[in-house]
Motif scaffolding. Sequence first.
Motif, PDB file in Angstrom:
ATOM      1  N   GLN A 113       0.797  -1.230   0.000  1.00 17.33           N
ATOM      2  CA  GLN A 113       0.000   0.000   0.000  1.00 17.33           C
ATOM      3  C   GLN A 113       0.829   1.279   0.000  1.00 17.33           C
ATOM      4  O   GLN A 113       0.362   2.305  -0.493  1.00 17.33           O
ATOM      5  N   TYR A 114       2.019   1.235   0.577  1.00 17.32           N
ATOM      6  CA  TYR A 114       2.750   2.478   0.784  1.00 17.32           C
ATOM      7  C   TYR A 114       4.132   2.521   0.121  1.00 17.32           C
ATOM      8  O   TYR A 114       4.673   3.599  -0.074  1.00 17.32           O
ATOM      9  N   ALA A 115       4.705   1.398  -0.194  1.00 14.81           N
ATOM     10  CA  ALA A 115       6.113   1.383  -0.596  1.00 14.81           C
ATOM     11  C   ALA A 115       6.350   0.798  -1.978  1.00 14.81           C
ATOM     12  O   ALA A 115       7.447   0.333  -2.261  1.00 14.81           O
ATOM     13  N   GLY A 116       5.353   0.830  -2.832  1.00 15.16           N
ATOM     14  CA  GLY A 116       5.523   0.211  -4.131  1.00 15.16           C
ATOM     15  C   GLY A 116       6.077   1.118  -5.211  1.00 15.16           C
ATOM     16  O   GLY A 116       6.174   0.717  -6.373  1.00 15.16           O
ATOM     17  N   PHE A 117       6.495   2.340  -4.838  1.00 21.03           N
ATOM     18  CA  PHE A 117       6.891   3.288  -5.878  1.00 21.03           C
ATOM     19  C   PHE A 117       8.151   2.856  -6.635  1.00 21.03           C
ATOM     20  O   PHE A 117       8.259   3.070  -7.846  1.00 21.03           O
ATOM     21  N   ALA A 118       9.101   2.253  -5.963  1.00 20.28           N
ATOM     22  CA  ALA A 118      10.319   1.810  -6.653  1.00 20.28           C
ATOM     23  C   ALA A 118      10.014   0.661  -7.615  1.00 20.28           C
ATOM     24  O   ALA A 118      10.498   0.649  -8.750  1.00 20.28           O
ATOM     25  N   ALA A 119       9.211  -0.291  -7.168  1.00 19.40           N
ATOM     26  CA  ALA A 119       8.853  -1.414  -8.040  1.00 19.40           C
ATOM     27  C   ALA A 119       8.071  -0.933  -9.254  1.00 19.40           C
ATOM     28  O   ALA A 119       8.272  -1.423 -10.375  1.00 19.40           O
ATOM     29  N   ARG A 120       7.183   0.031  -9.044  1.00 24.76           N
ATOM     30  CA  ARG A 120       6.430   0.575 -10.183  1.00 24.76           C
ATOM     31  C   ARG A 120       7.351   1.282 -11.167  1.00 24.76           C
ATOM     32  O   ARG A 120       7.186   1.157 -12.382  1.00 24.76           O
ATOM     33  N   ALA A 121       8.310   2.031 -10.644  1.00 26.79           N
ATOM     34  CA  ALA A 121       9.249   2.727 -11.529  1.00 26.79           C
ATOM     35  C   ALA A 121      10.043   1.729 -12.356  1.00 26.79           C
ATOM     36  O   ALA A 121      10.240   1.910 -13.572  1.00 26.79           O
ATOM     37  N   LEU A 122      10.505   0.666 -11.726  1.00 28.87           N
ATOM     38  CA  LEU A 122      11.276  -0.342 -12.447  1.00 28.87           C
ATOM     39  C   LEU A 122      10.428  -1.040 -13.506  1.00 28.87           C
ATOM     40  O   LEU A 122      10.914  -1.386 -14.581  1.00 28.87           O
ATOM     41  N   ALA A 123       9.153  -1.233 -13.209  1.00 29.39           N
ATOM     42  CA  ALA A 123       8.272  -1.933 -14.143  1.00 29.39           C
ATOM     43  C   ALA A 123       7.814  -1.047 -15.296  1.00 29.39           C
ATOM     44  O   ALA A 123       7.580  -1.533 -16.405  1.00 29.39           O
ATOM     45  N   GLU A 124       7.699   0.247 -15.032  1.00 26.65           N
ATOM     46  CA  GLU A 124       7.058   1.135 -16.012  1.00 26.65           C
ATOM     47  C   GLU A 124       8.021   1.995 -16.828  1.00 26.65           C
ATOM     48  O   GLU A 124       7.680   2.427 -17.934  1.00 26.65           O
ATOM     49  N   GLU A 125       9.213   2.261 -16.302  1.00 23.99           N
ATOM     50  CA  GLU A 125      10.126   3.166 -16.997  1.00 23.99           C
ATOM     51  C   GLU A 125      10.995   2.404 -18.009  1.00 23.99           C
ATOM     52  O   GLU A 125      11.350   1.247 -17.782  1.00 23.99           O
ATOM     53  N   PRO A 126      11.373   3.052 -19.122  1.00 24.51           N
ATOM     54  CA  PRO A 126      12.063   2.344 -20.206  1.00 24.51           C
ATOM     55  C   PRO A 126      13.538   2.059 -19.961  1.00 24.51           C
ATOM     56  O   PRO A 126      14.102   1.167 -20.594  1.00 24.51           O
ATOM     57  N   THR A 127      14.185   2.836 -19.088  1.00 26.01           N
ATOM     58  CA  THR A 127      15.617   2.635 -18.849  1.00 26.01           C
ATOM     59  C   THR A 127      15.911   2.675 -17.357  1.00 26.01           C
ATOM     60  O   THR A 127      15.089   3.133 -16.545  1.00 26.01           O
ATOM     61  N   ALA A 128      17.106   2.225 -17.016  1.00 26.51           N
ATOM     62  CA  ALA A 128      17.534   2.281 -15.618  1.00 26.51           C
ATOM     63  C   ALA A 128      17.578   3.722 -15.123  1.00 26.51           C
ATOM     64  O   ALA A 128      17.178   4.008 -13.983  1.00 26.51           O
ATOM     65  N   TRP A 129      18.097   4.619 -15.962  1.00 31.91           N
ATOM     66  CA  TRP A 129      18.146   6.021 -15.564  1.00 31.91           C
ATOM     67  C   TRP A 129      16.754   6.544 -15.214  1.00 31.91           C
ATOM     68  O   TRP A 129      16.555   7.171 -14.172  1.00 31.91           O
ATOM     69  N   ASP A 130      15.788   6.297 -16.072  1.00 32.26           N
ATOM     70  CA  ASP A 130      14.430   6.779 -15.830  1.00 32.26           C
ATOM     71  C   ASP A 130      13.856   6.184 -14.545  1.00 32.26           C
ATOM     72  O   ASP A 130      13.193   6.879 -13.768  1.00 32.26           O
ATOM     73  N   ALA A 131      14.111   4.898 -14.329  1.00 25.97           N
ATOM     74  CA  ALA A 131      13.585   4.234 -13.137  1.00 25.97           C
ATOM     75  C   ALA A 131      14.229   4.788 -11.867  1.00 25.97           C
ATOM     76  O   ALA A 131      13.549   5.031 -10.865  1.00 25.97           O
ATOM     77  N   VAL A 132      15.537   4.986 -11.904  1.00 28.32           N
ATOM     78  CA  VAL A 132      16.241   5.506 -10.731  1.00 28.32           C
ATOM     79  C   VAL A 132      15.833   6.952 -10.447  1.00 28.32           C
ATOM     80  O   VAL A 132      15.564   7.319  -9.300  1.00 28.32           O
ATOM     81  N   ALA A 133      15.789   7.766 -11.490  1.00 31.46           N
ATOM     82  CA  ALA A 133      15.406   9.169 -11.299  1.00 31.46           C
ATOM     83  C   ALA A 133      14.006   9.273 -10.714  1.00 31.46           C
ATOM     84  O   ALA A 133      13.757  10.036  -9.771  1.00 31.46           O
TER      85      ALA A 133
END
Length: 203
Positions: free
Chosen positions: A70-90
């Motif tokens: 419920q509260y901590a899924g933002f990193a997993a979503r970024a990794l799943a949705e962003e096209p590159t590592a840079w985009d996911a990390v940023a």
Amino acid sequence: MATPTRGRPRKFDRDAALDKALRLFWRQGYEATSISDLTGELGIGAPSLYAAFGDKQQLFNESIEVYVNQYAGFAARALAEEPTAWDAVARTLREAALEYTEPGLPNGCMVISAGINTTNPEVAAMLEAMRTANVTAFAERIGVDITAGRLPADTDARVLARYIGVVMQGMSQSARDGASRDELRQVAELALQVWPKSGAAER
């Protein structure tokens, strides 16, 4: 004259009680949260708490599961949705500045802070494994970009991913220490400046 009947007892809302326990563990950590703290926060007696959730560790384990979902899924979503590592990390670091200072919620990350000073080896190992899994997920994504030529061939994926984890842990603790959202946003931007140079075109 009819005798008044007593009202039905209020139904126990398990989900609401679990959220209260979660926030207490989030604020205080596992070790510092006592059964007395939990029963006071939830407004139930110890027997009811044990019947509903088992022991303190079982309640904590369930709380962590809810927290992650419920509260901590933002990193997993970024990794799943962003096209590159840079985009996911940023995206992850920028959203961490927001998530760790969300009004109405305890500051920081529960997975990072809840196990501090715990003497329970199972709790400590579980939280460490969760943090390590996050680092591994970032390392895998970085490795994909190295293979694709979006990052220099000599980039150490594990070290760069570990760096991200270190920054997030520092941001979490800083939020608990009172750092503002704007300060953490600036920290995120500074941290991103060390990204390997060949990723500049992606920024």
